[in-house]
Design a protein around this motif. Structure first.
Motif, PDB file in Angstrom:
ATOM      1  N   PHE A 175      -0.725   9.232   2.752  1.00  0.00           N
ATOM      2  CA  PHE A 175      -0.649   7.977   3.792  1.00  0.00           C
ATOM      3  C   PHE A 175      -0.497   6.636   3.086  1.00  0.00           C
ATOM      4  N   HIS A 176      -0.910   5.357   3.813  1.00  0.00           N
ATOM      5  CA  HIS A 176       0.085   4.347   2.719  1.00  0.00           C
ATOM      6  C   HIS A 176      -1.357   3.559   2.013  1.00  0.00           C
ATOM      7  N   PRO A 177      -1.494   4.124   0.949  1.00  0.00           N
ATOM      8  CA  PRO A 177      -1.958   3.490  -0.281  1.00  0.00           C
ATOM      9  C   PRO A 177      -1.559   1.637  -0.507  1.00  0.00           C
ATOM     10  N   GLU A 178      -0.832   0.708   0.044  1.00  0.00           N
ATOM     11  CA  GLU A 178      -0.898  -0.047   0.603  1.00  0.00           C
ATOM     12  C   GLU A 178      -1.767  -0.635   1.574  1.00  0.00           C
ATOM     13  N   ARG A 179      -2.215   0.191   2.034  1.00  0.00           N
ATOM     14  CA  ARG A 179      -2.699  -0.467   3.169  1.00  0.00           C
ATOM     15  C   ARG A 179      -4.480   0.075   3.280  1.00  0.00           C
ATOM     16  N   SER A 180      -4.721   0.690   1.918  1.00  0.00           N
ATOM     17  CA  SER A 180      -5.966   1.700   1.667  1.00  0.00           C
ATOM     18  C   SER A 180      -6.795   0.819   1.136  1.00  0.00           C
ATOM     19  N   ALA A 181      -7.273  -0.069   1.235  1.00  0.00           N
ATOM     20  CA  ALA A 181      -7.866  -1.324   0.980  1.00  0.00           C
ATOM     21  C   ALA A 181      -7.867  -0.487  -1.031  1.00  0.00           C
ATOM     22  N   LYS A 182      -9.819  -0.960  -1.574  1.00  0.00           N
ATOM     23  CA  LYS A 182      -9.708  -0.330  -2.336  1.00  0.00           C
ATOM     24  C   LYS A 182      -9.386   1.167  -3.073  1.00  0.00           C
ATOM     25  N   VAL A 183      -9.277   2.365  -2.452  1.00  0.00           N
ATOM     26  CA  VAL A 183      -8.784   3.770  -2.911  1.00  0.00           C
ATOM     27  C   VAL A 183      -7.398   3.338  -2.851  1.00  0.00           C
ATOM     28  N   GLY A 184      -6.318   2.535  -2.397  1.00  0.00           N
ATOM     29  CA  GLY A 184      -5.560   2.624  -2.186  1.00  0.00           C
ATOM     30  C   GLY A 184      -4.928   1.330  -3.708  1.00  0.00           C
ATOM     31  N   THR A 185      -6.036   0.717  -3.889  1.00  0.00           N
ATOM     32  CA  THR A 185      -5.121  -0.449  -4.509  1.00  0.00           C
ATOM     33  C   THR A 185      -5.051   1.012  -6.516  1.00  0.00           C
ATOM     34  N   ARG A 186      -7.117   1.655  -6.280  1.00  0.00           N
ATOM     35  CA  ARG A 186      -6.601   2.454  -7.540  1.00  0.00           C
ATOM     36  C   ARG A 186      -5.669   3.237  -7.652  1.00  0.00           C
ATOM     37  N   LEU A 187      -5.540   4.497  -5.932  1.00  0.00           N
ATOM     38  CA  LEU A 187      -3.813   4.799  -6.858  1.00  0.00           C
ATOM     39  C   LEU A 187      -2.602   4.386  -6.934  1.00  0.00           C
ATOM     40  N   LEU A 188      -2.484   3.163  -6.437  1.00  0.00           N
ATOM     41  CA  LEU A 188      -1.425   2.167  -7.131  1.00  0.00           C
ATOM     42  C   LEU A 188      -1.121   2.096  -8.237  1.00  0.00           C
ATOM     43  N   GLN A 189      -2.336   1.643  -9.113  1.00  0.00           N
ATOM     44  CA  GLN A 189      -2.705   1.772 -10.620  1.00  0.00           C
ATOM     45  C   GLN A 189      -3.233   2.709 -11.112  1.00  0.00           C
ATOM     46  N   ASN A 190      -2.574   3.770 -10.902  1.00  0.00           N
ATOM     47  CA  ASN A 190      -2.275   5.340 -11.083  1.00  0.00           C
ATOM     48  C   ASN A 190      -1.149   4.917 -11.339  1.00  0.00           C
ATOM     49  N   PHE A 191      -0.289   5.213 -10.227  1.00  0.00           N
ATOM     50  CA  PHE A 191       1.235   5.192 -10.322  1.00  0.00           C
ATOM     51  C   PHE A 191       1.589   4.043 -11.128  1.00  0.00           C
ATOM     52  N   LEU A 192       1.006   2.915 -11.429  1.00  0.00           N
ATOM     53  CA  LEU A 192       1.805   2.272 -12.677  1.00  0.00           C
ATOM     54  C   LEU A 192       1.634   2.391 -14.397  1.00  0.00           C
TER      55      LEU A 192
END
Length: 196
Positions: A175-192
């Motif tokens: 999916f596109h985490p960058e387009r997935s609102a708060k859930v996507g933001t959390r997942l990108l933070q998990n990657f960081l």
């Protein structure tokens, strides 16, 4: 520092802006020699797999990605390119994540799979931290990675498919985490936060 690999097959800005909202300053790189200078990297992608794979090979990215020892995550087509092969154009891919990418068997549903959908966590991982059964993310795809041991999270659209995969220091989100609102933001933070 985060590198966003620009192979000419992706909308770079939406990914860059998503990381900037997390306080990061990602750098878009266009040369494989640059990759080794970064702590983690993103391989975004949209379009046709055979075209994108050809650009990766011709641009010298295959060897650079193969040698990379730090966290590297593919998004959408970028995730598919990290797998072994794809039915889209019947091409061999980078082979960093075990499994094949096949056309979604959507039955009577519309293809491509486009829109918000739920996730099912198969096993715990740093990348899945904080995911809830009610969380939804935004998909746009008609091909998907088959569920196997690399699958951390699956989605359902006509069939079950891999939504998040990981193997060693390589990972992918269909999916596109960058387009997935708060859930996507959390997942990108998990990657960081992910340490390999």
């Amino acid at each position: 520092m985060i590198a966003i690999i620009n192979t000419g097959c992706a909308n770079i800005n939406s990914v860059r802006f998503a990381f900037e909202r997390l306080g990061q300053t990602p750098e878009v790189i266009t040369s494989p020699e640059q990759l080794k200078n970064f702590e983690r990297a993103i391989l975004p992608g949209v379009g046709h797999a055979s075209v994108a794979m050809k650009r990766l090979i011709e641009g010298g990215w295959q060897e650079a990605i193969n040698d990379y020892q730090r966290p590297l995550m593919g998004i959408c087509l970028g995730m598919q390119l990290l797998c072994e092969s794809t039915e889209e154009g019947n091409v061999q891919c980078l082979g960093k994540i075990p499994g094949q990418v096949k056309a979604l068997d959507v039955g009577s549903l519309t293809s491509p799979h486009m829109g918000w959908n739920h996730l099912m966590v198969h096993r715990g991982h740093a990348l899945t931290k904080g995911l809830d059964i009610n969380d939804q993310v935004y998909f746009v795809h008609s091909f998907a990675h088959t569920v196997n041991d690399a699958t951390l999270v699956s989605g359902e659209y006509g069939q079950t498919f891999s939504a998040i995969v990981a193997n060693d220091n390589y990972a992918g989100m269909q999916f596109h985490p960058e387009r997935s609102a708060k859930v996507g933001t959390r997942l990108l933070q998990n990657f960081l936060d992910w340490q390999v």
